[in-house]
Write a protein that holds these residues in place. Structure first.
Motif, short mmCIF file in Angstrom:
data_model
loop_
_atom_site.label_atom_id
_atom_site.label_comp_id
_atom_site.label_asym_id
_atom_site.label_seq_id
_atom_site.Cartn_x
_atom_site.Cartn_y
_atom_site.Cartn_z
N ALA A 139 0.88 -1.22 -0.09
CA ALA A 139 0.00 -0.16 -0.05
C ALA A 139 0.78 1.42 0.03
CB ALA A 139 -0.89 0.03 1.29
N LEU A 140 1.94 1.17 0.82
CA LEU A 140 2.98 2.29 0.73
C LEU A 140 3.53 2.51 -0.75
CD1 LEU A 140 5.03 1.78 4.07
CD2 LEU A 140 3.30 3.65 3.44
N LYS A 141 3.77 1.77 -1.59
CA LYS A 141 4.25 1.98 -3.13
C LYS A 141 3.27 3.01 -3.75
CE LYS A 141 6.53 -2.33 -3.47
NZ LYS A 141 7.25 -3.23 -3.75
N GLY A 142 4.04 4.00 -4.12
CA GLY A 142 3.62 5.16 -4.78
C GLY A 142 2.98 6.08 -4.28
N ARG A 143 2.99 5.92 -2.81
CA ARG A 143 2.11 6.89 -1.92
C ARG A 143 3.27 7.65 -1.14
NH1 ARG A 143 -1.45 2.75 -2.52
NH2 ARG A 143 -3.61 3.49 -3.18
N GLU A 144 4.50 6.91 -0.83
CA GLU A 144 5.30 7.48 0.15
C GLU A 144 5.97 8.67 -0.39
OE1 GLU A 144 7.84 4.66 3.39
OE2 GLU A 144 8.37 4.54 1.09
N LEU A 145 6.12 9.80 0.29
CA LEU A 145 6.79 11.03 0.10
C LEU A 145 8.15 11.02 0.86
CD1 LEU A 145 3.69 13.35 0.60
CD2 LEU A 145 4.82 12.49 -1.65
N ALA A 146 8.35 10.52 1.93
CA ALA A 146 9.49 10.43 2.74
C ALA A 146 9.32 9.38 3.73
CB ALA A 146 9.95 11.71 3.34
N ALA A 147 10.53 8.77 4.35
CA ALA A 147 10.49 7.91 5.43
C ALA A 147 11.72 8.12 6.35
CB ALA A 147 10.25 6.38 4.87
N GLY A 148 11.59 7.47 7.57
CA GLY A 148 12.70 7.45 8.43
C GLY A 148 12.68 5.94 9.22
#
Length: 149
Positions: free
Chosen positions: A132-141
Motif C-alpha cells: 500500500a505504501l508503494k507510490g504513496r510514500e513521500l519520505a520515510a525514516g
C-alpha cells in the motif's frame, strides 16, 4: 525521496530496547520523536516490525492517519489522530518484543509520510502495508532497536 529523522529517548539506533517496552516488561510503547516531514504529506504511517521472527516478518505496531504536523508520540500513548490496527499478536496497538530465547532480534520502526491515506482493510499484515505504501510514500525514516531473551 527525502528522509525523516526518527529517534527515541528510550534507545539509540541499533541499541537495546529496554525491558519496560517488551512483552516481558510493562509492554508500553517507546517514546518516539520525528522531524523532516515534507510539505504535502496527507498523513503519517508508523509501523514496527521484527524481520528476524521465525515465521517471517512479525508486525508489532501499525498506526495510520497520524497528523503530519505532529512531531512525535509519548511513551505508552497513541500518535495524534492515529488509528491503531491489529498487530500479529491479534490485538490493536503496540505489542512489545517477545522473541523466542536465543540471539537478538531487530525491531524496525518506520515512519512514512504519504500523499494519500492507505487503502487498508481488516487485519493487514506487513506485506499488505508495504504494498500500500508503494507510490504513496513521500519520505520515510527508520529507527532500529534490538531485544533478546
Amino acid at each position: 525521496m527525502t528522509g525523516i529523522a526518527l529517534t527515541s529517548t528510550a534507545f539509540h539506533d541499533h541499541g537495546a530496547i529496554p525491558r519496560r517496552h517488551s512483552g516481558e516488561g510493562d509492554d508500553v510503547s517507546p517514546p518516539l520523536a520525528w522531524s523532516g516531514v515534507p510539505d504535502g504529506a496527507e498523513e503519517l504511517v508508523l509501523l514496527c516490525e521484527d524481520p528476524d521472527a521465525p515465521g517471517g516478518t512479525f508486525l508489532h505496531w501499525l498506526v495510520t492517519g497520524i497528523t503530519p504536523t505532529s512531531s512525535g508520540v509519548l511513551e505508552g500513548a497513541e500518535p495524534q489522530d492515529g488509528r491503531q490496527w491489529p498487530n500479529d499478536f491479534g490485538r490493536s496497538g503496540w505489542g512489545g518484543p517477545m522473541p523466542p530465547p536465543g540471539g537478538p532480534h531487530r525491531y524496525v520502526f518506520r515512519l512514512s509520510a504519504v500523499s494519500e491515506p492507505l487503502p487498508l482493510h481488516g487485519r493487514p499484515n506487513s506485506e499488505a502495508v508495504h504494498r500500500a505504501l508503494k507510490g504513496r510514500e513521500l519520505a520515510a525514516g527508520k529507527l532500529t532497536g534490538t531485544y533478546q531473551r
